[in-house]
Design a protein around this motif. Structure first.
Motif, short mmCIF file in Angstrom:
data_model
loop_
_atom_site.label_atom_id
_atom_site.label_comp_id
_atom_site.label_asym_id
_atom_site.label_seq_id
_atom_site.Cartn_x
_atom_site.Cartn_y
_atom_site.Cartn_z
N PRO A 1 0.84 -1.21 0.00
CA PRO A 1 0.00 0.00 0.00
C PRO A 1 0.87 1.25 0.00
O PRO A 1 1.90 1.31 0.67
N ILE A 2 0.49 2.24 -0.78
CA ILE A 2 1.25 3.49 -0.88
C ILE A 2 0.84 4.42 0.25
O ILE A 2 -0.31 4.85 0.33
N GLU A 3 1.77 4.70 1.13
CA GLU A 3 1.49 5.59 2.24
C GLU A 3 1.74 7.03 1.82
O GLU A 3 2.64 7.31 1.02
N PRO A 4 0.97 7.96 2.34
CA PRO A 4 1.23 9.37 2.01
C PRO A 4 2.55 9.81 2.62
O PRO A 4 2.97 9.33 3.67
N ILE A 5 3.23 10.75 1.95
CA ILE A 5 4.48 11.30 2.46
C ILE A 5 4.17 12.41 3.45
O ILE A 5 3.28 13.23 3.22
N ASN A 6 4.90 12.43 4.55
CA ASN A 6 4.73 13.49 5.54
C ASN A 6 4.78 14.85 4.85
O ASN A 6 5.61 15.10 3.98
N ALA A 7 3.89 15.75 5.26
CA ALA A 7 3.75 17.04 4.57
C ALA A 7 4.95 17.96 4.75
O ALA A 7 5.13 18.91 4.00
N ALA A 8 5.80 17.69 5.75
CA ALA A 8 6.95 18.56 6.00
C ALA A 8 7.86 18.60 4.77
O ALA A 8 8.12 17.59 4.14
#
Length: 577
Positions: free
Chosen positions: A74-81
């Motif tokens: 599953p593709i996890e979202p990248i931290n917004a920082a």
């Protein structure tokens, strides 16, 4: 397990970008990276479907199982920082000074980061040829293409990787903590620009985040890459790298990794066990031997050479002088306001002549360069206070304030007020504070001083004693009076006072102290019996007076010491191509 063109076709239709990203990732280190664009060009020539060419490539390279495993995660979202571009630009400029390229006698073998004056952090496996752990020959470092190579004289600290990491990898956290694959290289001379490791490693959370990797991006070793790090929370955390635009080239191991706050997160272990991953800082940040080695090199209590090199001017018998300066910098000698260097033989010049340079070097290596104001005393001085005032203040004369003028009180009271004003001016001009004092260095007045200038000097020293922003060194001047309580050790002072540093003799233990400082600082690892042998060679043929030697013999002993150490150091010229 072979992969079929049918299942690849489905993934290509759903998310071609993800297929290309995973294809790049599973190839690891290669100079001929296969991409979807390259395969598509081939398909245009042969007429084969793209999915068939991709399946053939993956199956021929035995990458099918690994490719499908990563593709189906599953593709996890990248931290917004994200990175601040202005901060990143400043940081990249500083990196030119602390990013080092590591070579052996054959060629480029890794990346390191200068973390103190002469210690460079890298992956331990960069220092050895292969799993047999034989040390590479002729290790050198340089800051950028074309810069001068500096020899690596030893490894100050090392904790090798586990044997299994060369082949199959490891999952056991306890074994990983005990085998973090980290080393500190000791280079032959100190450098001024280094990266200061954070006191605590950045906290990791599960998931993906953006990182900046300092690695070998081209054949000249230049470049940084922005990558994604995917972490799982273990102890230590597992941090694998995901490549969006390719992979690092061989020789990237040891390259530092920084998070979006530009804090050191760890270093690149490369494809040591088949996976591109980071050795997290948390794995080794708390190891006492590691932190102590860096702390001592950043703020050394004793320096063994004026140049920082073994072949430079060696320092023998000046431990108390160096330690006293170091203690002032650390705030550990709050009562020490001055050092009086007194000669055992009044006609002696050895020791006095380089005490100024030694003061400057100890301060510089303790992070306080340009904190010294030198005063050359001479017989021709009629008004010492005005002479110094002119250097500091130009054409404005130093006058006693109302109530202390010559016609209102004694000449002594007038000079006392002028000395008080001058001390304040010295502190302000040099930017001195109680936490970061400036030093006033008084040279030995070889021709003596006139009585008025001598009295002004004593007033000036007394004023410095009462000002927490300044410290002084009086070199020689044994016939004068230096005010304040005296002690031969700074720790013995119970109020503002002066440490008396007698010079003129040294003994066997002084030479051993210098030799052991070289051994420790450069990570030479010389055993006790070798140290004893070198010490014996250094003193061979030198005439002793009982258990001590005259300071005039320092030059001979230094040369003997350098000659005896030379065969134990890497050869000169063992540098990178």
């Amino acid at each position: 397990m072979p992969v079929t063109s049918a299942e690849l076709k489905q993934h290509l239709e759903q998310n071609e970008a993800a297929v290309d990203r995973v294809l790049r990732r599973v190839q690891g280190f290669t100079d001929s990276l296969m991409t979807l664009d390259a395969l598509r060009s081939t398909a245009g020539i042969t007429g084969q479907p793209l999915e068939e060419l991709l399946a053939d490539y993956l199956n021929e390279e035995n990458l099918g199982w690994e490719f499908m495993f990563h593709l189906t995660q599953p593709i996890e979202p990248i931290n917004a920082a994200n990175f601040d571009l202005e901060d990143l630009g400043d940081f990249a400029h500083k990196m030119l000074g602390f990013k080092l390229y590591v070579f052996d006698e054959i060629g480029f073998c890794g990346i390191a980061t200068l973390v103190s004056h002469r210690l460079a952090l890298t992956a331990w496996h960069v220092t050895v040829k292969d799993k047999r752990k034989e040390r590479r020959s002729g290790l050198t470092v340089r800051t950028q293409e074309g810069s001068k190579s500096l020899r690596v004289l030893g490894v100050r600290f090392e904790m090798p990787c586990h044997d299994d990491q060369w082949d199959v990898g490891l999952q056991d956290g306890d074994i990983l903590r005990a085998n973090p694959d980290v080393a500190l290289l000791a280079i032959e001379q100190p450098m001024t620009t280094y990266y200061e490791l954070p006191a605590k490693p950045p906290a990791w959370m599960t998931g993906r985040r953006k990182l900046c990797l300092s690695h070998r991006q081209d054949d000249n070793g230049r470049g940084v890459t922005f990558v994604t790090g995917r972490a799982t929370i273990d102890d230590p955390p597992r941090i694998q790298l995901e490549w969006e635009d390719g992979v690092t080239r061989p020789g990237s191991s040891g390259g530092s990794v920084f998070d979006t706050d530009l804090a050191f997160a760890g270093f690149h272990q490369g494809q040591l066990n088949g996976v591109s991953e980071i050795v997290p800082y948390a794995t080794f940040a708390g190891i006492d031997e590691f932190t102590q080695a860096i702390a001592e090199d950043r703020a050394p209590p004793y320096i063994y050479s004026l140049t920082g090199r073994v072949d430079g001017h060696l320092i023998i018998g000046r431990q108390r002088y160096c330690h006293a300066i170091h203690d002032v910098v650390r705030g550990a000698a709050r009562h020490l306001r001055g050092i009086w260097i007194k000669r055992m033989e009044i006609d002696q010049t050895t020791g006095l002549e380089f005490s100024y340079d030694l003061l400057c070097q100890v301060l510089a290596q303790n992070g306080q360069a340009a904190q010294v104001f030198r005063v050359e005393l001479s017989l021709g001085m009629e008004d010492l206070l005005e002479t110094l005032n002119a250097r500091l203040h130009g054409g404005t004369p130093l006058l006693a304030r109302p109530g202390a003028a010559d016609d209102e009180t004694s000449e002594g009271a007038s000079d006392k007020d002028r000395a008080r004003q001058l001390v304040d001016l010295l502190a302000k001009t040099t930017g001195a504070t109680a936490d970061r004092p400036s030093w006033i260095y008084f040279d030995n007045p070889r021709g003596g001083l006139r009585k008025a200038a001598q009295q002004q000097l004593e007033l000036l020293l007394a004023m410095i004693l009462s000002d927490t922003r300044l410290r002084f060194v009086m070199a020689g001047g044994e016939t004068y009076s230096v005010p304040g309580p005296k002690a031969e050790n700074a720790s013995a002072l119970t109020g503002p006072g002066v440490m008396v540093d007698y010079i003129g003799q040294f003994d066997r233990e002084d030479v051993r102290h210098t030799l052991e400082a070289i051994n420790r600082s450069l990570g030479l690892g010389l055993p006790t019996h070798v140290v004893d042998f070198v010490l014996m060679q250094a003193l061979h043929g030198v005439q002793a007076q009982g258990t001590v030697y005259r300071s005039a013999e320092v030059k001979t002993v230094s040369e003997n010491l350098q000659r005896s150490l030379a065969p134990l150091l890497p050869a000169e010229g063992a540098s990178s191509p």
